[in-house]
Scaffold this motif. Structure first.
Motif, PDB file in Angstrom:
ATOM      1  N   SER A   1       6.737 -66.730 -54.650  1.00 15.76           N
ATOM      2  CA  SER A   1       6.703 -68.183 -54.484  1.00 15.76           C
ATOM      3  C   SER A   1       7.142 -68.624 -53.097  1.00 15.76           C
ATOM      4  O   SER A   1       7.101 -69.805 -52.785  1.00 15.76           O
ATOM      5  N   PHE A   2       7.609 -67.667 -52.299  1.00 12.84           N
ATOM      6  CA  PHE A   2       8.224 -68.031 -51.025  1.00 12.84           C
ATOM      7  C   PHE A   2       7.584 -67.244 -49.878  1.00 12.84           C
ATOM      8  O   PHE A   2       6.759 -66.363 -50.093  1.00 12.84           O
TER       9      PHE A   2
ATOM     10  N   TRP B   1      14.721 -74.749 -51.779  1.00 12.67           N
ATOM     11  CA  TRP B   1      13.446 -74.006 -51.821  1.00 12.67           C
ATOM     12  C   TRP B   1      12.304 -74.851 -51.270  1.00 12.67           C
ATOM     13  O   TRP B   1      11.426 -74.334 -50.566  1.00 12.67           O
ATOM     14  N   ASP B   2      12.311 -76.143 -51.617  1.00 14.14           N
ATOM     15  CA  ASP B   2      11.245 -77.021 -51.098  1.00 14.14           C
ATOM     16  C   ASP B   2      11.280 -77.050 -49.566  1.00 14.14           C
ATOM     17  O   ASP B   2      10.249 -76.935 -48.905  1.00 14.14           O
TER      18      ASP B   2
ATOM     19  N   SER C   1      10.265 -73.623 -48.082  1.00 15.46           N
ATOM     20  CA  SER C   1       8.827 -73.394 -48.204  1.00 15.46           C
ATOM     21  C   SER C   1       8.048 -74.248 -47.204  1.00 15.46           C
ATOM     22  O   SER C   1       7.036 -73.806 -46.662  1.00 15.46           O
ATOM     23  N   GLU C   2       8.529 -75.482 -46.955  1.00 15.14           N
ATOM     24  CA  GLU C   2       7.845 -76.380 -46.012  1.00 15.14           C
ATOM     25  C   GLU C   2       8.051 -75.915 -44.575  1.00 15.14           C
ATOM     26  O   GLU C   2       7.109 -75.832 -43.789  1.00 15.14           O
ATOM     27  N   GLU C   3       9.304 -75.636 -44.229  1.00 16.47           N
ATOM     28  CA  GLU C   3       9.665 -75.423 -42.823  1.00 16.47           C
ATOM     29  C   GLU C   3       9.763 -73.955 -42.418  1.00 16.47           C
ATOM     30  O   GLU C   3       9.667 -73.638 -41.237  1.00 16.47           O
ATOM     31  N   GLY C   4       9.995 -73.090 -43.383  1.00 21.36           N
ATOM     32  CA  GLY C   4      10.223 -71.686 -43.050  1.00 21.36           C
ATOM     33  C   GLY C   4       8.953 -70.989 -42.584  1.00 21.36           C
ATOM     34  O   GLY C   4       7.855 -71.321 -43.031  1.00 21.36           O
TER      35      GLY C   4
ATOM     36  N   LEU D   1       1.757 -66.260 -47.885  1.00 21.93           N
ATOM     37  CA  LEU D   1       1.677 -67.497 -48.664  1.00 21.93           C
ATOM     38  C   LEU D   1       1.556 -68.706 -47.739  1.00 21.93           C
ATOM     39  O   LEU D   1       0.881 -69.691 -48.052  1.00 21.93           O
TER      40      LEU D   1
ATOM     41  N   PRO E   1       4.287 -76.894 -51.019  1.00 20.34           N
ATOM     42  CA  PRO E   1       4.087 -75.436 -51.045  1.00 20.34           C
ATOM     43  C   PRO E   1       4.223 -74.817 -52.428  1.00 20.34           C
ATOM     44  O   PRO E   1       3.526 -73.863 -52.764  1.00 20.34           O
TER      45      PRO E   1
ATOM     46  N   SER F   1       1.610 -72.272 -54.225  1.00 24.44           N
ATOM     47  CA  SER F   1       1.946 -70.921 -54.705  1.00 24.44           C
ATOM     48  C   SER F   1       1.560 -70.764 -56.173  1.00 24.44           C
ATOM     49  O   SER F   1       1.113 -69.691 -56.593  1.00 24.44           O
TER      50      SER F   1
END
Lengths: 435, 80
Positions: free
Chosen positions: A207-208, A364-365, A368-371, B25, B37, B41
């Motif tokens: 998911s990441f 996590w949000d 996921s957006e910035e990473g 991803l 995101p 996923s």
């Protein structure tokens, strides 16, 4: 007994320490003699030893990098391993690793251990790693056709699920907690289990952009070393005062109780000296002893645990307990290793753990957006700054997040707070300041 | 866009890449800049379950590609 030509591996059996080479040889012998209906090649351990010897001789590995091995519906828990010399070592042509979610705090029945050993002897190589550094049961080496069979048996007969691997939430891990330890400030096992169940999707499917680990330590002693090994470290702490039993303190001083619960007893350290062994070792110098009474300035205590560890019958954690939440520990790939950074000084840790779940969701949000791909949370925190991270978490900066004033302060000025904003006329500036 | 159109966009985009067969991803997130995101996923994972895509993992990192595309380890020495 088979006579192997593995002179370099044999060197690793010398000395007083246990040897993984001896263990593999033992399993190789066992597989040659067993009457178990083996579903994987009998020679798997023999070929593994010979392949490793070849790797030492060639000074390079003989495993390919990566693979698609897995079970249907899962994107983690199975790590594909393929040998790059399959003709010479056919028994380890495919030698996949399985990560199995361990029971919290590693409480096993012998019946379970026997069953998992039987399963792995029959359908795998018989070689295990109890436990991997993330905490899982690691089952080393099986063939591709066996993966689904093992998964079925694991989940149906042993009631145990696969763990996390790849860009998933990794298998959460916890210390022994309240089941055995009086220092535990919250129920680490319940927290670990509850969050494992909550985040099943993230645990089993990528998911990441990269791995995410969470570990639960019941107190600042940190028996699962969450502060060094997890993206989210949940470390037990207390808000109120350390409880002191002055009579028990006197008993330690008088030598009636052994310090450190009788540990460090291998040599004669002399009589217990409370000033030398406790008061002077307090990192914040918040303790005092007048020969009769022990005093603690609890506002200065930084929960190092030394005094409580040394005199556990006299000192106890406070009654108002919960956990500090820290983020961003990682091993060195980029920048270098780093420990987690204190973000939430205190959070109550009670079922259903909604507060921490909500916090994890926010992080996590953002990650996921910035990473970036393969960027750990700790690296993103460094890149974007801690001020931004606090914004994401929705918490205000707190002096407890700072090691010492002016050494690592976080500046939180925003443009709207500055009269005239950030923008300036460089020509006007240069009229007054030469280059 | 509906789910089927989203899946078609993913497949067409991946088929259009001539030099890469495995994607992070993040590459999928970039195809849907307006989506969260986590939603992307979930869509990707659904496509894996349907057999349209497949995971490829080193054990440390997971990448995703069209099912059967690129190096498949067992068939590494073949023409693929």
């Amino acid at each position: 007994m088979v006579k192997r030509k593995t002179p370099m591996l044999d060197e690793l059996e010398k000395g007083k320490w246990p040897s993984f080479v001896s263990d593999i040889k033992q399993e190789a012998e066992s597989r040659n003699e067993t009457d178990v209906d083996l579903q994987t090649p009998k020679e798997v351990c023999d070929d593994l030893l010979d392949l490793l010897e070849l790797s030492f001789k060639d000074r390079e590995g003989h495993w390919k990098h990566g693979g698609i091995a897995g079970v249907f519906g899962y994107g983690g828990g199975v790590i594909g391993r393929y040998c790059d010399r399959p003709e010479e070592f056919p028994a380890v042509k495919d030698f996949h690793t399985l990560r199995v979610n361990q029971p919290s705090s590693y409480f096993y029945r012998t019946e379970f251990l026997r069953k998992i050993c039987e399963l792995w002897e029959r359908r795998g190589s018989g070689l295990t790693n109890m436990h991997g550094s993330t905490g899982d049961i690691i089952l080393l080496g099986t063939t591709t056709p066996q993966i689904e069979e093992i998964f079925w048996e694991l989940t149906h007969n042993l009631k145990q699920d696969l763990g996390g691997s790849g860009s998933n939430l990794r298998t959460p891990n916890c210390c022994i907690g309240k089941s055995r330890c009086e220092f535990a400030c919250y129920d680490t096992q319940e927290a670990c289990r509850n969050l494992t169940m909550e985040f099943q999707d993230e645990l089993h499917r990528p998911s990441f952009g990269y791995k995410f680990k969470m570990k639960f330590d019941g107190c600042p002693n940190g028996c699962v070393a969450s502060i060094a090994r997890s993206d989210m470290s949940v470390i037990g702490t207390w808000k109120d005062d350390i409880r002191i039993d002055q009579e028990a303190v006197q008993a330690y001083v008088a030598g009636e109780f052994k310090p450190d619960g009788g540990g460090f007893a291998g040599r004669d350290w002399g009589p217990f000296d409370i000033v030398k062994e406790v008061i002077d070792l307090c990192p914040t110098h918040c303790m005092a002893w007048n020969g009769k009474k022990l005093g603690i300035n609890n506002r200065e205590c930084n929960r190092c645990m030394h005094c409580i560890n040394t005199m556990p019958r006299a000192l106890r954690i406070g009654k108002e307990t919960g956990a500090s939440i820290l983020f961003g520990a990682k091993a060195p790939i980029l920048e270098g290793a780093q420990l987690s950074t204190l973000t939430i000084p205190f959070m109550r840790m009670e079922e259903p753990f909604n507060e921490i779940k909500e916090l994890v969701g926010k992080i996590w949000d953002w990650w996921s957006e910035e990473g970036r791909s393969r960027e750990r949370l700790g690296e993103l925190m460094q890149r974007k700054g801690f001020a931004k991270f606090l914004d994401v978490c929705g918490v205000k900066a707190d002096p407890r997040m700072i090691k010492e004033p002016r050494s690592n302060p976080y500046i939180f000025w925003k443009e709207a707070d500055i009269p005239g904003g950030w923008e300036r006329d460089i020509k006007d500036f240069r009229k007054r300041h030469q280059k | 866009m509906g789910a089927e159109e989203d899946k078609k966009l993913i497949i067409d985009t991946l088929k259009g890449k001539k030099t890469k067969t495995k994607f992070y991803l993040k590459d999928f997130n970039n195809m849907f800049p307006e989506r969260r995101p986590r939603e992307v996923s979930k869509l990707v994972n659904e496509m894996v379950a349907e057999g349209l895509l497949e995971y490829w993992s080193t054990g440390s990192t997971t990448m995703i590609g069209l099912k059967g595309a690129g190096i498949q380890h067992e068939t590494e020495d073949s023409d693929q």
